[in-house]
Design a protein around this motif. Structure first.
Motif, short mmCIF file in Angstrom:
data_model
loop_
_atom_site.label_atom_id
_atom_site.label_comp_id
_atom_site.label_asym_id
_atom_site.label_seq_id
_atom_site.Cartn_x
_atom_site.Cartn_y
_atom_site.Cartn_z
N ARG A 165 0.81 -1.22 0.00
CA ARG A 165 0.00 0.00 0.00
C ARG A 165 0.84 1.27 0.00
NH1 ARG A 165 -5.40 -0.48 0.97
NH2 ARG A 165 -6.16 -2.58 1.48
N HIS A 166 2.04 1.22 0.59
CA HIS A 166 2.84 2.44 0.64
C HIS A 166 3.39 2.81 -0.74
CE1 HIS A 166 5.32 -1.09 1.72
NE2 HIS A 166 6.26 -0.54 0.97
N TYR A 167 3.39 1.87 -1.68
CA TYR A 167 3.78 2.20 -3.05
C TYR A 167 2.59 2.67 -3.87
CZ TYR A 167 8.20 -0.18 -2.03
OH TYR A 167 9.40 -0.56 -1.48
N GLY A 168 1.42 2.12 -3.59
CA GLY A 168 0.22 2.53 -4.28
C GLY A 168 0.04 1.85 -5.64
N LYS A 169 -1.09 2.12 -6.24
CA LYS A 169 -1.44 1.51 -7.52
C LYS A 169 -0.61 2.09 -8.66
CE LYS A 169 -4.12 -1.34 -9.80
NZ LYS A 169 -4.09 -2.80 -9.51
N THR A 170 -0.19 3.33 -8.52
CA THR A 170 0.57 3.98 -9.59
C THR A 170 1.88 3.25 -9.86
OG1 THR A 170 -0.39 6.12 -9.03
CG2 THR A 170 1.60 6.14 -10.36
N VAL A 171 2.57 2.83 -8.81
CA VAL A 171 3.83 2.12 -8.98
C VAL A 171 3.60 0.80 -9.73
CG1 VAL A 171 5.65 0.87 -7.75
CG2 VAL A 171 5.03 3.17 -7.05
N MET A 177 10.18 4.54 -5.85
CA MET A 177 9.71 3.60 -4.83
C MET A 177 10.35 3.91 -3.48
SD MET A 177 9.70 0.04 -7.03
CE MET A 177 9.43 -0.97 -5.58
N LYS A 178 11.62 4.29 -3.50
CA LYS A 178 12.31 4.62 -2.25
C LYS A 178 11.71 5.88 -1.63
CE LYS A 178 16.92 5.00 -0.23
NZ LYS A 178 18.38 4.93 -0.47
N LEU A 179 11.41 6.86 -2.46
CA LEU A 179 10.78 8.09 -1.97
C LEU A 179 9.42 7.79 -1.36
CD1 LEU A 179 10.57 11.17 -1.70
CD2 LEU A 179 9.71 11.23 -4.05
N ALA A 180 8.61 6.95 -2.05
CA ALA A 180 7.28 6.60 -1.54
C ALA A 180 7.40 5.84 -0.22
CB ALA A 180 6.53 5.77 -2.57
N TYR A 181 8.37 4.96 -0.13
CA TYR A 181 8.57 4.18 1.09
C TYR A 181 8.85 5.09 2.29
CZ TYR A 181 10.20 0.33 4.08
OH TYR A 181 10.34 -0.59 5.09
N ILE A 182 9.78 6.04 2.11
CA ILE A 182 10.16 6.93 3.20
C ILE A 182 9.04 7.89 3.54
CG2 ILE A 182 11.78 8.75 3.87
CD1 ILE A 182 13.90 7.36 2.24
N ASP A 206 10.86 6.15 7.92
CA ASP A 206 12.09 5.48 8.31
C ASP A 206 13.01 5.37 7.11
OD1 ASP A 206 11.28 5.01 10.97
OD2 ASP A 206 10.13 3.25 10.34
N SER A 207 14.30 5.22 7.40
CA SER A 207 15.25 4.99 6.31
C SER A 207 15.07 3.57 5.80
CB SER A 207 16.68 5.20 6.81
OG SER A 207 16.96 4.29 7.87
N VAL A 208 15.43 3.36 4.56
CA VAL A 208 15.28 2.04 3.95
C VAL A 208 16.52 1.78 3.10
CG1 VAL A 208 14.00 3.07 2.03
CG2 VAL A 208 13.86 0.61 2.43
N ASN A 209 17.02 0.56 3.17
CA ASN A 209 18.20 0.24 2.37
C ASN A 209 17.79 -0.16 0.96
OD1 ASN A 209 17.55 -2.64 2.38
ND2 ASN A 209 18.22 -2.62 4.51
N ASP A 210 18.74 -0.11 0.07
CA ASP A 210 18.46 -0.38 -1.34
C ASP A 210 18.02 -1.81 -1.58
OD1 ASP A 210 19.21 2.21 -1.64
OD2 ASP A 210 21.06 1.80 -2.77
N GLU A 211 18.49 -2.74 -0.75
CA GLU A 211 18.14 -4.14 -0.94
C GLU A 211 16.64 -4.37 -0.77
OE1 GLU A 211 20.09 -6.41 -2.12
OE2 GLU A 211 21.68 -4.91 -2.23
N ILE A 239 14.27 -2.17 -1.48
CA ILE A 239 13.62 -1.67 -2.69
C ILE A 239 13.81 -2.65 -3.84
CG2 ILE A 239 13.54 0.22 -4.35
CD1 ILE A 239 12.52 0.97 -1.58
N LYS A 240 15.01 -3.20 -3.98
CA LYS A 240 15.28 -4.17 -5.05
C LYS A 240 14.41 -5.41 -4.88
CE LYS A 240 20.10 -2.69 -5.64
NZ LYS A 240 21.51 -3.09 -5.54
N SER A 241 14.27 -5.86 -3.64
CA SER A 241 13.44 -7.04 -3.38
C SER A 241 11.98 -6.77 -3.70
CB SER A 241 13.59 -7.46 -1.92
OG SER A 241 12.73 -8.54 -1.61
#
Length: 223
Positions: A113-119, A146-151, A156-161, A163-165
């Protein structure tokens, strides 16, 4: 002064108003126009009522085809029984009371849900790109978004792994970031702070003349 002794007349005992926003007087005028025996007279008085209706509802002037709307309202007030020459097609009771088709509520399930339908829509578009170079650039930008939407939603900070997953899961394993790609550091709070600092510096520079000393025509410094 003559004292009124007759019974009071309440709105609840009066005929129902077809369009209450025009009031009882306009309703009575329309009833009067309908009672005229000559169509020529009805046309003349109907035009006068239209002009009055326009003055009572000036907000309708912002509506496209303003006059057409007023004529439709005139026929609605007359319960579609007014016999006059209208410059527009006379509406029918069925067309006015016709209900729109029911809209179906979207039933698609969003995995994250934090990414939404647009992603998810952007991922489907990326999967359809044939040019490898263009596809790689698109995927990189998508991962940064996706990283911007997550934060933005998790604060919270999020690592690249992570987002890749998530990108791999959402794309069914069809989209993968290239090895060694580092996503941009995205922190909305830091970004907003930088924008405020830049705006403050620009304002200060404008007030101080851009940091440059100014001189008057006599060669003296002006502060």
């Amino acid at each position: 002064m003559e004292k009124f002794t007759g019974p009071f007349e309440y709105n609840s005992t009066r005929p129902h108003l077809k369009l209450a926003e025009y009031g009882r007087n306009v309703q009575n005028m329309v009833d009067f126009v309908m009672s005229l025996p000559s169509k020529e007279e009805r046309n003349l008085y109907a035009q006068a009522v239209i002009e009055l209706m326009g003055q009572l509802n000036p907000h309708l002037r912002d509506v496209s085809d303003f006059t057409h709307k007023l004529w439709d309202h005139l026929f609605i007030i007359s319960d579609f029984q007014l016999d006059v020459d209208s410059p527009y097609p006379v509406p029918s009771r069925e067309s006015i009371n016709n209900k729109p088709e029911r809209l179906t509520y979207p039933s698609g399930r969003i995995k994250f849900r934090h990414y939404g339908k647009t992603v998810e829509m952007m991922i489907e578009k990326a999967k359809a790109i044939d040019d490898p170079e263009r596809k790689s650039m698109y995927v990189n930008q998508l991962a940064n978004f996706m990283k911007l939407a997550y934060i933005t939603w998790n604060k919270d900070s999020v690592n690249d792994e992570t987002i890749k997953s998530d990108l791999s899961i959402l794309s069914g394993g069809e989209l993968e970031l290239e090895e060694g790609v580092n996503l941009s550091k995205v922190d909305p709070r830091t970004t907003r702070g930088n924008l405020r600092d830049k705006a403050s510096a620009k304002s200060h520079q404008s007030n101080t003349g851009g940091g440059k000393k100014r001189y008057n025509q006599n060669g003296g410094k002006r502060y």
